[in-house]
Design a protein around this motif. Structure first.
Motif, PDB file in Angstrom:
ATOM      1  N   UNK A   2       0.641  -1.120   0.127  1.00 52.49           N
ATOM      2  CA  UNK A   2      -0.026   0.148   0.098  1.00 52.49           C
ATOM      3  C   UNK A   2       0.932   1.088   0.402  1.00 52.49           C
ATOM      4  N   UNK A   3       0.378   2.222  -0.397  1.00 52.19           N
ATOM      5  CA  UNK A   3       1.515   3.246  -0.894  1.00 52.19           C
ATOM      6  C   UNK A   3       0.098   4.730  -0.704  1.00 52.19           C
ATOM      7  N   UNK A   4       0.836   5.594   0.351  1.00 50.63           N
ATOM      8  CA  UNK A   4      -0.170   6.989   0.481  1.00 50.63           C
ATOM      9  C   UNK A   4       1.284   7.885  -0.031  1.00 50.63           C
ATOM     10  N   UNK A   5       0.801   9.680   0.652  1.00 47.79           N
ATOM     11  CA  UNK A   5       1.249  10.265  -0.156  1.00 47.79           C
ATOM     12  C   UNK A   5       1.103  11.363   0.645  1.00 47.79           C
ATOM     13  N   UNK A   6       2.197  12.626   0.732  1.00 45.89           N
ATOM     14  CA  UNK A   6       1.823  13.945   1.137  1.00 45.89           C
ATOM     15  C   UNK A   6       3.512  14.643   1.065  1.00 45.89           C
ATOM     16  N   UNK A   7       2.476  15.550  -0.679  1.00 40.76           N
ATOM     17  CA  UNK A   7       3.896  16.512  -1.136  1.00 40.76           C
ATOM     18  C   UNK A   7       4.800  15.847  -1.323  1.00 40.76           C
ATOM     19  N   UNK A   8       6.130  16.086  -1.209  1.00 38.54           N
ATOM     20  CA  UNK A   8       7.017  15.212  -1.198  1.00 38.54           C
ATOM     21  C   UNK A   8       7.274  13.835  -0.501  1.00 38.54           C
ATOM     22  N   UNK A   9       6.848  13.657   0.724  1.00 38.04           N
ATOM     23  CA  UNK A   9       6.792  12.529   1.032  1.00 38.04           C
ATOM     24  C   UNK A   9       5.858  11.386   0.266  1.00 38.04           C
ATOM     25  N   UNK A  10       6.235   9.933  -0.018  1.00 39.94           N
ATOM     26  CA  UNK A  10       5.985   8.818  -0.310  1.00 39.94           C
ATOM     27  C   UNK A  10       6.173   7.452   0.570  1.00 39.94           C
ATOM     28  N   UNK A  11       5.180   7.056   1.096  1.00 39.38           N
ATOM     29  CA  UNK A  11       4.880   6.298   2.065  1.00 39.38           C
ATOM     30  C   UNK A  11       4.516   5.020   1.803  1.00 39.38           C
ATOM     31  N   UNK A  12       5.216   3.950   2.505  1.00 44.08           N
ATOM     32  CA  UNK A  12       4.644   2.561   1.439  1.00 44.08           C
ATOM     33  C   UNK A  12       4.645   1.462   2.974  1.00 44.08           C
ATOM     34  N   UNK A  13       3.454   0.275   2.586  1.00 44.78           N
ATOM     35  CA  UNK A  13       3.393  -0.378   4.024  1.00 44.78           C
ATOM     36  C   UNK A  13       3.073  -2.370   2.875  1.00 44.78           C
ATOM     37  N   UNK A  14       3.313  -2.855   4.337  1.00 45.17           N
ATOM     38  CA  UNK A  14       3.576  -3.981   3.711  1.00 45.17           C
ATOM     39  C   UNK A  14       3.851  -5.019   4.672  1.00 45.17           C
ATOM     40  N   UNK A  15       2.890  -6.142   4.264  1.00 47.22           N
ATOM     41  CA  UNK A  15       2.743  -6.881   6.161  1.00 47.22           C
ATOM     42  C   UNK A  15       2.202  -6.120   7.028  1.00 47.22           C
ATOM     43  N   UNK A  16       2.732  -6.678   8.491  1.00 44.24           N
ATOM     44  CA  UNK A  16       3.016  -5.937   9.871  1.00 44.24           C
ATOM     45  C   UNK A  16       4.096  -4.709  10.096  1.00 44.24           C
ATOM     46  N   UNK A  17       5.058  -4.494   9.452  1.00 45.86           N
ATOM     47  CA  UNK A  17       6.249  -3.573  10.017  1.00 45.86           C
ATOM     48  C   UNK A  17       5.728  -2.218   9.287  1.00 45.86           C
ATOM     49  N   UNK A  18       6.748  -2.285  10.291  1.00 46.86           N
ATOM     50  CA  UNK A  18       6.467  -0.386  10.420  1.00 46.86           C
ATOM     51  C   UNK A  18       6.397   0.313   8.644  1.00 46.86           C
ATOM     52  N   UNK A  19       5.491   1.737   8.591  1.00 48.10           N
ATOM     53  CA  UNK A  19       5.475   2.538   7.842  1.00 48.10           C
ATOM     54  C   UNK A  19       6.784   2.542   7.637  1.00 48.10           C
ATOM     55  N   UNK A  20       7.368   2.132   6.221  1.00 48.75           N
ATOM     56  CA  UNK A  20       8.807   2.966   5.046  1.00 48.75           C
ATOM     57  C   UNK A  20       8.180   4.241   4.240  1.00 48.75           C
ATOM     58  N   UNK A  21       9.190   4.858   4.812  1.00 48.09           N
ATOM     59  CA  UNK A  21       8.638   6.823   3.684  1.00 48.09           C
ATOM     60  C   UNK A  21       9.613   6.717   3.369  1.00 48.09           C
ATOM     61  N   UNK A  22      10.038   8.151   2.065  1.00 50.33           N
ATOM     62  CA  UNK A  22      10.620   8.399   0.745  1.00 50.33           C
ATOM     63  C   UNK A  22      10.556   9.725   0.935  1.00 50.33           C
ATOM     64  N   UNK A  23      11.379  10.230   1.407  1.00 50.98           N
ATOM     65  CA  UNK A  23      12.066  11.888   1.036  1.00 50.98           C
ATOM     66  C   UNK A  23      12.140  12.025  -0.473  1.00 50.98           C
ATOM     67  N   UNK A  24      11.444  13.001  -1.400  1.00 48.72           N
ATOM     68  CA  UNK A  24      11.559  12.963  -2.992  1.00 48.72           C
ATOM     69  C   UNK A  24      12.770  13.933  -2.923  1.00 48.72           C
ATOM     70  N   UNK A  25      13.306  14.887  -2.431  1.00 52.32           N
ATOM     71  CA  UNK A  25      13.925  15.987  -2.669  1.00 52.32           C
ATOM     72  C   UNK A  25      15.024  15.400  -2.103  1.00 52.32           C
ATOM     73  N   UNK A  26      15.007  15.409  -0.636  1.00 54.86           N
ATOM     74  CA  UNK A  26      16.110  14.945  -0.195  1.00 54.86           C
ATOM     75  C   UNK A  26      17.226  13.277  -0.143  1.00 54.86           C
ATOM     76  N   UNK A  27      16.493  12.469  -0.448  1.00 56.58           N
ATOM     77  CA  UNK A  27      16.603  11.147  -0.666  1.00 56.58           C
ATOM     78  C   UNK A  27      16.888  10.581  -0.265  1.00 56.58           C
ATOM     79  N   UNK A  28      16.057  10.143   1.093  1.00 53.36           N
ATOM     80  CA  UNK A  28      16.250  10.054   2.383  1.00 53.36           C
ATOM     81  C   UNK A  28      15.326   9.124   3.086  1.00 53.36           C
ATOM     82  N   UNK A  29      15.699   7.459   3.434  1.00 56.02           N
ATOM     83  CA  UNK A  29      14.529   6.451   3.604  1.00 56.02           C
ATOM     84  C   UNK A  29      14.410   6.330   5.587  1.00 56.02           C
ATOM     85  N   UNK A  30      13.520   6.509   5.589  1.00 52.24           N
ATOM     86  CA  UNK A  30      12.824   6.102   7.399  1.00 52.24           C
ATOM     87  C   UNK A  30      11.617   5.863   7.653  1.00 52.24           C
ATOM     88  N   UNK A  31      11.619   5.222   8.398  1.00 50.49           N
ATOM     89  CA  UNK A  31      10.285   4.347   9.052  1.00 50.49           C
ATOM     90  C   UNK A  31       9.270   5.530   9.820  1.00 50.49           C
TER      91      UNK A  31
END
Length: 427
Positions: A2-31
């Protein structure tokens, strides 16, 4: 996933793990927290708590981000030293027989050297110049490769310029002579191979219809005897609706002791079902690679290695490649084109011999993410606007995005983020 987005943050969720987000401008990945994830789909998100932290992150501009702006100036040149081939691959995009519709036994080296001089004189001190030998099959004319390589090394001797040589070959013509020339150049070698014999012999037969796999395997064994004198070895497979056996190709490649593996979706293919199956197969081999050897094994697959490098270095990409800006192709008749697949296309011709349209290159300097209207895509700085040739094949215009290309890119970036977070969390 599953995928959701807020401006330049896109977040993904799969299974029971914590959601993972990507900052499109800064190229950063974080839970991110489940609360932030839930707020991203709310009709009226809260301005406090988890969502406030998300908005603060989105507004940041990291000082560590490296610009992807590409300066105009030819630093990479692909040279078709021949436009003939000893194979007749079923999917060949070079005219169906390696000729690009215009057979040429060998390039005229006497005309080539002044062209090289023109480009080399424009390389600043501290710069680099990359040459890739292509065909047809380039090892049908090893003498031309040797002459060109010797000239480039002579012209850059005493200057602070880094030169790199690469070759893309079908791997059937490795012998003492050809390997000696490649060793002199410390060449990086890419061998085209689509999988084990039962697959590769069908997709890449010789001109008389005999399978080529046994010749390639014997050639790779010979190459193994001098690997320390060469650059990297990459095995490169091309896949389309007629062959999507990527898992079998991966298993076969593992037995051949290469440094890198490339699994490319054919530039000529435009089938939605095959496109989705390609992504599924890439996800399968990513899982196998990571289970086998973690990050190091996954990064043997060049696509994931490229994405990991971009994330590690926070290096934006504004142009998918340097086509017509930092990169040109010289065909075997000494004409210059913007792209290997555009050889013979008059619209993409930018010069011949030493007459080069540098003004046109300057006019084409705007980033592809702008020309292709990618400014609102979360993947823009990892993709760089996509391959213009694939766009043109899919939509009729090189600046109109091909939806299948975008789907492949965004899907496999999502996969990359998962393994990137897993890798960094285990360090």
């Amino acid at each position: 996933m599953e995928q959701r987005r807020y401006k330049d943050i896109v977040a993904f969720k799969w299974g029971q793990g914590a959601p993972l987000a990507f900052h499109a401008r800064n190229l950063e990945v974080a839970e991110i927290s489940d609360d932030a994830w839930n707020e991203m789909s709310a009709s009226e998100p809260s301005l406090a708590g988890a969502f406030k932290a998300l908005t603060n992150w989105e507004s940041e501009n990291s000082p560590d981000v490296k610009s992807g702006k590409l300066s105009v100036g030819i630093r990479s040149l692909t040279i078709n030293v021949t436009q003939i081939c000893n194979l007749k691959c079923t999917y060949c995009a070079a005219g169906g027989d390696g000729t690009y519709g215009s057979a040429q036994t060998k390039i005229n080296v006497e005309k080539t050297l002044p062209q090289l001089k023109l480009f080399l004189e424009r390389i600043p001190e501290g710069g680099s110049f990359n040459i890739t030998f292509l065909g047809g099959e380039p090892l049908l004319y090893p003498e031309g490769i040797q002459e060109i390589g010797n000239y480039v090394r002579l012209m850059t001797a005493g200057r602070d310029i880094t030169t790199r040589f690469s070759i893309v070959t079908n791997g059937t013509l490795f012998n003492e002579k050809t390997l000696s020339i490649l060793r002199q150049l410390k060449a990086n070698i890419t061998v085209s191979l689509d999988g084990p014999a039962e697959i590769n012999d069908k997709t890449r037969p010789t001109r008389n219809g005999i399978g080529s796999t046994s010749l390639v395997v014997e050639g790779l064994k010979l190459l193994e005897t001098c690997r320390s004198d060469l650059g990297s070895l990459t095995l490169h497979g091309v896949f389309n609706r007629e062959n999507l056996e990527i898992a079998k190709a991966y298993e076969f490649f593992q037995s051949l002791n290469a440094d890198r593996y490339e699994f490319t979706y054919s530039v000529e293919e435009n089938d939605d079902a095959s496109n989705k199956l390609y992504v599924e197969q890439m996800n399968d081999i990513a899982a196998k690679a990571y289970a086998l050897g973690g990050e190091s094994e996954l990064r043997k697959i060049t696509l994931f290695n490229q994405y990991f490098n971009a994330l590690d270095n926070q290096q934006q990409t504004e142009n998918f490649c340097g086509s017509g800006k930092s990169f040109l192709v010289m065909d075997a008749k000494n004409n210059l084109f913007t792209c290997p697949w555009e050889v013979g296309n008059k619209e993409e011709k930018v010069g011949e011999n030493t007459n080069v349209d540098f003004a046109r290159m300057e006019n084409e300097s705007a980033p592809l993410i702008e020309k292709n209207n990618c400014q609102n895509c979360w993947a823009r700085f990892m993709c760089g606007g996509g391959c213009m040739f694939i766009h043109k094949k899919g939509t009729g215009s090189k600046h109109q995005k091909d939806g299948q290309f975008c789907y492949r890119t965004r899907s496999l970036l999502g996969t990359t983020f998962i393994y990137y977070k897993l890798s960094r969390a285990s360090c």
